[in-house]
Scaffold this active site. Structure first.
Site, short mmCIF file in Angstrom:
data_model
loop_
_atom_site.label_atom_id
_atom_site.label_comp_id
_atom_site.label_asym_id
_atom_site.label_seq_id
_atom_site.Cartn_x
_atom_site.Cartn_y
_atom_site.Cartn_z
N ASP A 206 84.50 24.49 98.02
CA ASP A 206 85.16 25.39 99.66
C ASP A 206 85.91 26.73 98.51
OD1 ASP A 206 86.59 24.84 101.94
OD2 ASP A 206 88.28 25.15 100.09
N GLU A 264 75.21 19.16 83.03
CA GLU A 264 75.31 17.46 82.10
C GLU A 264 74.50 16.73 82.34
OE1 GLU A 264 78.78 17.18 80.18
OE2 GLU A 264 79.25 18.95 79.67
#
Length: 542
Positions: A206, A264
């Site tokens: 956002d 990851e």
């Protein structure tokens, strides 16, 4: 499986995102507000659309001053929406259906009741004193500069505890965090890891260019050209060039840290960019394969619906970006519904079908908003029922965002169209009940079934999911483009963006073979294009 940022065809480039606004999807406990179990109950429906990623607007603990975009705890579910166990059940069900879950991350600001801010405002020398943007007043008591809030008025609010101003880019209740403090960055990355560990597949960032501010607090100069894509023309925010209060160069390094964390887990990020030059920021934030995977702006969320405007947005982005990626969004929880915004008076299912087909034909990841697959028009919410503080401030010229946030209509009977057994937080308009999912599901010609069909149809054309794009010069009433993918014939597409029939000569279509199965009507005979109102045609050419 982790997708390397440098794979030739990363999966997310071929995906379709579907945004769910949790408050308004389905209420399972009768309190009038949608919840996580309600979304879980409707995941089969979402999967039936053929989309890939479900983006959930915030469901975190919040005082709900901005309906969840003011977060009080980044690592818990607000009781209004359910529990962490409900969230885990939602993720498990989504994954069983082949859907990926994307959550909203609101990092630029918190709720004023967040423990970080409660501590920060308590004194000037506490451990979190520098976690937010504070400033002494000018000698005459005024704020330190002219920065404005998107939601109206100054971006500075006086705090009597510290006898200083704190910065807020949006509501007074949404204090701006200080991203120049490394501890703030780490705290946000730690919170994100919490959700990635729970199986989240991606994040929507956002206001992702609002993270950093100019530490010297220089005032913004006047805008050379007033910005009317990020805000409406009744909002003075558009009168400034926002070169000091957001979109600072330090954000690049933070987005690189964010990307390392996401990599990851093989998770993806899409950024929301509201800027004076959004396309340039989108290009900066998505290039190099080491920041955001993709970004979207408000450029196609404006009232401008013309072939020239759409073409310019795509061409300018492609001209500026080297190897980045756009997400093209024509509807979301902040914008007047596209069925109303882009209609020239009468709203028709034909317009909604055309807009979806056009959106799915652009180079980039499409992002769809709940209810647009039903061709829902903007709801007319009377002032006394308004919930959105943004709309209350700028009423009546700007009515706020409630009109696109009303509950999803599921059934064609009952006052609340199957959304809730209680009183809905926003009213369900009668015209939405008539467009409810149950009725459209049974109608082979409905917008809903058109959406399911064309999404499935597009999957079989690598040219449309990942090919290069080029546009043709044709009459202004039409948008014509070509998508090219190595090893496949080029796909040509032409759309009538008006509600009047259209015939013209298109020499580039000579020798093209018609593609069927998409659901739009139109014809190309030799080089003569004939399209009904909001019609379209697809073909292939060697």
């Amino acid at each position: 499986m982790t997708t390397s940022s440098h794979d030739k065809n990363p999966w997310w480039r071929e995906a379709i995102i579907y945004q769910v606004y949790p408050r308004s999807y389905l209420d399972t406990n009768g309190d009038g507000v949608g919840d996580l179990p309600g979304i879980t109950a409707k995941l089969d429906y979402i999967a039936s659309l053929g989309v890939d990623i479900v983006w959930l607007s915030p469901f975190f603990k919040s005082p709900m001053k901005d309906f969840g975009y003011d977060i009080a705890d980044y690592c818990d579910v607000d009781p209004l929406f359910g529990t962490l166990a409900d969230f885990d059940a939602l993720v498990a069900k989504a994954h069983s259906l082949g859907l990926k879950i994307m959550i909203d991350q609101v990092m630029a600001h918190t709720a004023e009741i967040h423990p970080w801010f409660v501590e920060s405002r308590s004194s000037r020398d506490n451990p979190k004193a520098d976690w937010y943007v504070w400033s002494d007043p000018l000698p005459d008591g005024n704020p330190p500069n002219n920065w404005l809030s998107v939601f109206g008025g100054s971006a500075w609010q006086w705090d009597s505890r510290r006898k200083q101003y704190y910065m807020h880019n949006f509501l007074v209740n949404q204090p701006q965090v200080n991203f120049h403090n490394p501890a703030v960055q780490q705290a946000h990355l730690d919170s994100l890891r919490f959700w990635l560990e729970r199986g989240v597949d991606g994040v929507r960032m956002d206001a992702c260019n609002f993270h950093f501010h100019d530490r010297t607090l220089q005032s913004n100069p006047p805008a050379l050209v007033r910005d009317t894509s990020t805000v409406t023309d009744v909002n003075p925010y558009g009168m400034q060039a926002h070169i000091h209060d957001k979109t600072q160069p330090e954000n690049i390094a933070f987005l690189q840290r964010l990307r390392k964390l996401l990599d990851e887990y093989g998770a993806v990020a899409i950024g929301e960019v509201g800027a004076d030059d959004s396309l340039a920021v989108m290009a900066d934030y998505t290039s190099g394969g080491d920041k955001l995977h993709m970004a979207y702006s408000f450029n196609l969320l404006t009232p401008q619906f013309s072939s020239r405007h759409i073409r310019r947005q795509v061409e300018e982005f492609n001209a500026r970006v080297k190897d980045g990626w756009a997400s093209w969004s024509v509807g979301n929880h902040d914008s007047i519904r596209v069925a109303t915004r882009w209609s020239s008076g009468e709203q028709t299912p034909a317009l909604s079908k055309l807009v979806l087909a056009l959106q799915l034909s652009l180079k980039g990841t499409p992002c769809l908003y709940q209810g647009d697959e039903l061709a829902l028009p903007e709801a007319d919410v009377p002032y006394e029922l308004l919930q959105d503080p943004y709309g209350i401030t700028f009423w009546p010229e700007f009515k706020g965002r409630d009109g696109c946030r009303t509950p999803m209509p599921w059934t064609n009977e009952g006052p609340n169209a199957g959304f809730t057994t209680g009183k809905p937080w926003l009213p369900v308009p009668p015209e939405h009940v008539a467009l409810a999912e149950a009725g459209q599901d049974k109608d082979s010609q409905s917008t809903l079934n058109f959406a399911r069909n064309i999404i499935q149809w597009r999957r079989g054309l690598p040219q449309l999911t990942r090919g290069e794009i080029a546009f043709f010069d044709v009459p202004e009433q039409a948008l014509a483009l070509r998508r090219d993918e190595e090893g496949f014939p080029s796909v040509l597409a032409v759309f009538n963006v008006t509600n009047a029939p259209l015939t013209f000569d298109w020499p580039d279509a000579a020798g093209a073979k018609k593609l069927d199965g998409h659901g739009l009507s139109g014809d190309v005979n030799g080089t003569t294009v004939t399209l009904p109102p909001y019609g379209g045609w697809f073909g292939t050419i060697a």
